[in-house]
Design an enzyme around this catalytic site. Structure first.
Site, PDB file in Angstrom:
ATOM      1  N   GLY A  63      41.486  37.970  42.752  1.00 29.85           N
ATOM      2  CA  GLY A  63      41.203  39.360  42.402  1.00 29.85           C
ATOM      3  C   GLY A  63      42.003  40.400  43.161  1.00 29.85           C
TER       4      GLY A  63
ATOM      5  N   GLY B 158      45.587  35.687  42.280  1.00 34.70           N
ATOM      6  CA  GLY B 158      46.502  36.560  43.001  1.00 34.70           C
ATOM      7  C   GLY B 158      47.608  37.177  42.165  1.00 34.70           C
TER       8      GLY B 158
ATOM      9  N   ASN C 133      43.535  36.317  35.355  1.00 33.21           N
ATOM     10  CA  ASN C 133      42.292  36.924  34.906  1.00 33.21           C
ATOM     11  C   ASN C 133      42.243  38.400  35.291  1.00 33.21           C
ATOM     12  OD1 ASN C 133      39.677  37.727  34.327  1.00 33.21           O
ATOM     13  ND2 ASN C 133      38.693  35.952  35.198  1.00 33.21           N
ATOM     14  N   THR C 134      42.081  38.695  36.572  1.00 33.20           N
ATOM     15  CA  THR C 134      41.924  40.080  37.021  1.00 33.20           C
ATOM     16  C   THR C 134      43.030  40.999  36.510  1.00 33.20           C
ATOM     17  OG1 THR C 134      40.777  39.351  39.021  1.00 33.20           O
ATOM     18  CG2 THR C 134      41.758  41.540  39.073  1.00 33.20           C
TER      19      THR C 134
ATOM     20  N   LYS D  58      37.154  23.026  36.027  1.00 34.11           N
ATOM     21  CA  LYS D  58      37.938  23.612  37.121  1.00 34.11           C
ATOM     22  C   LYS D  58      37.004  23.693  38.322  1.00 34.11           C
ATOM     23  CE  LYS D  58      39.964  27.849  38.822  1.00 34.11           C
ATOM     24  NZ  LYS D  58      39.972  29.299  38.627  1.00 34.11           N
TER      25      LYS D  58
END
Lengths: 255, 255, 255, 255
Positions: free
Chosen positions: A158, A185, A206-207, A97
């Protein structure tokens, strides 16, 4: 129903990719990844301690997952290319990535350096998934450069702000013949579901998982939401109307 | 985790209620209800042919579901009360969804008549679920009148327009000590998930399932989305930020 | 209060730029431009008949306006550069709006070619205003290349869809030390006002005026809205609150 | 163009009503009202010191304005009626804005007490402008009760949150034959413009002006925005499109 999509020759069933940053412990990370049913897991090569077996984050990623090393920390195409090569040499596989970021406040990607890195790495046989600011002309160039998918952001990394770039993502989905994977996002399962309803091939989260009160439950929530959104996309939603239409008969019951 | 909510003394596990209108056939309706995993199914008493066993829509509602007859067609409290009594006398149980509607263009409920009907029926031992225009003072009166839950609309019936009354629903969730069940307007699984993330106790979906290209798959999608939204609500979503925050370390990898 | 902003050394008082396409007649165009109070008017060089005095659209643009020829029709930097030079040679002044578009469905700009054209033309002494897909890294490069302003799109040209790229425009306003002029997509005066409230330096409007039922009145509406939004930005809006705060005293009047 | 609307037999030219609460001084309030060009000014009767000439807020309202006393502080119809009668007896005229509020967190109006007060006061010859939670059936009853206009809220009082009830306001505008005046919640000129574009007859603004950094400039901004929105509504906005449409010719210029 067999609903898969293919990247780098591999048919993927789960449309939720997950990240490995910001978890409070390796243990919780492992559990959250398992709960998410993700088949693809991204990790910053920077976090992989290539010398120490014990602390290596790779040891905490379930073995059946495909590793998607990312070039986090790269500020130019050249740096991204070097990181990708190191990752492959270290046995992390040939998926990469690409993240090229030199902006420290919003962490927005540099689309042009990203195109350059994609061209080089695709030629070297990598399966390249570039992280990008959604832009139709850039997506077309990434496609020509040999990208295996494009990963437009929904909002800055994030921020948990959701699908703020919906208009442009919709256009990428309409025009680009590659899987569109919304990355960055997405803060809530409803937003992941909406991306899938719009026709995204997958989302990367992720976040929103790692910083939830209960990351494992949140991982499960995202898995379900992504399935729901995908199913809705395939099912063909009914039309939206301005005026009401009765679900039940309105002729006076008592007449 | 045992996550249930209680209406009329019954602990419900599924937070998706479904309606029975607009399906192209009884057969598809049955399959969609089963796919939705709904425990509560609403049906207009008007559609129940009390004399004919064969055509009776009730025969096509899975036996393990709780029947929630609605008073569709009632234009006044008095008519709603009469329909409710007929439903109970006909063996449809003592749950009743009050719909009092005299507006034929937007099918918006008459909150005032709804409060009156709720008062009367709650005293008669019904488990009353009133459909309402979201309004805090009305919800307080419905609570005092003995409602078992309140069912604010997200958008006019059958429009698939989504959570257009979000601001007021948020306030009801904040202030009212009854389950808030979002009813009407929800057109996509992502919207159902969002209502649940906000803290709704459940959602009722009919048009969005019945008019989908594949109603059975769409019913499954809504089931997953409602679970996802509920799980996210419980998990405690992470904070939303204006500026970016890296998921992966940004210190130059190659330095 | 003297509130101006400067482009190419000229202090501009009006923050509404207007376009000249799609009007039903030259006469209405002239009246609409006058009603708009715009000081800057864009026109496609393609539409300027350099040989015929009679049909020349330039004759219908009020004399006190600054002409902003655009490179509409250009598909590459090279073509844009050629059009800009022709415009200057033809006496259209040294301002140029760069439009490089090869996508015929969404008419989205090619940021990369736009940067190249900006570099060349800024060096040749043009006052360069590039139309762009909002992207922070591209805006930084346009700044380095010598752009006099950047013109991010709100939505695809001619769609009247509004500020769909708000998130990215907000970031450009926050980070770029050039006037940000929102161009394309603005369909209603309220949207123009919102762009100005966010801190845009100006907006460019064409389709929304030209295709209105009454283009002259709509031009006046946009002028007022842009002024309103600018004034609000300078005035410093009050805070947004989640809970209510009384404007009037609530202590019981009759106590 | 003579564009007015009529309330209580008076043709009003300005479509911006302003409130008098929360200003830092009487002096600034006076200047802001003048800058707003408002013809109708609302004031809580509670704030009118009927005995003291010096401190009386009325002395600071420009003489050419129509006074709209409001019943702020009333928790029931009865209290609202008493306040209205006192206001008229004290020489404040026969216009009255009914506010009946018993909720102290969100300050949401009590629609049913509001209907009762409207009925009584309309019969007594008052020009009644009821503040309401937007609800079609309630608006119909207010119309029958003799209201001169209806004043639906956009968001809770003092929140500056904007047009959160847009869906319901749109329906009131569509269905009710009275001026719809959006009251409460409007925080920015762009939101006032949008309400007017939708077809509202007027808007009432207080907190957004009084709490701005520069209330006088903000008052002017709202005046312009309301005019802009009204003008746009009358002008007939062009259609919104999904795909782009060129403003300028796209045929290659250089071919």
């Amino acid at each position: 129903m067999k609903d898969t999509f293919t990247i780098g020759g591999i048919a993927l069933k789960s449309r939720l990719f997950v990240g490995t940053g910001k978890f409070s412990s390796h243990q919780i990370m492992t559990e959250a990844i398992e709960a998410s049913n993700a088949q693809v897991v991204t990790v910053a090569l920077r976090r992989i301690d290539l010398d120490s077996a014990e602390e290596n984050v790779l040891n905490f990623i379930p073995k059946n997952c495909i590793l998607l090393p990312n070039t986090s920390g790269a500020r130019t195409a050249e740096e991204a290319v070097r990181i990708a090569r190191i990752a492959r040499a270290a046995g992390c596989g040939n998926w990469i990535k690409i993240e090229v970021i030199s902006d420290h406040k919003y962490l927005l990607p540099d689309n042009y350096e990203t195109i350059k890195a994609t061209e080089i790495l695709a030629k070297e046989g990598f399966v390249v998934l570039p992280y990008m600011n959604p832009d139709l002309m850039v997506a077309k160039r990434l496609q020509e450069a040999g990208a295996a998918a494009v990963m437009p952001l929904g909002a800055p990394i994030g921020t948990n702000r959701g699908l703020k770039t919906k208009e442009m993502i919709r256009i990428l989905i309409d025009e680009i013949n590659l899987p569109i994977i919304v990355d960055a996002g997405i803060g809530k399962p409803s937003e992941a579901a909406e991306a899938m309803e719009m026709g995204a091939a997958a989302v990367l989260v992720n976040t929103a998982i790692a910083t939830a009160g209960d990351p494992v439950a949140m991982a499960r929530a995202f898995d379900l939401a992504v399935q729901a959104g995908r199913m809705a996309h395939i099912s063909g939603p009914g039309a939206t109307r301005l005026y009401a239409e009765a679900s039940s008969p309105l002729t006076g019951f008592l007449e």
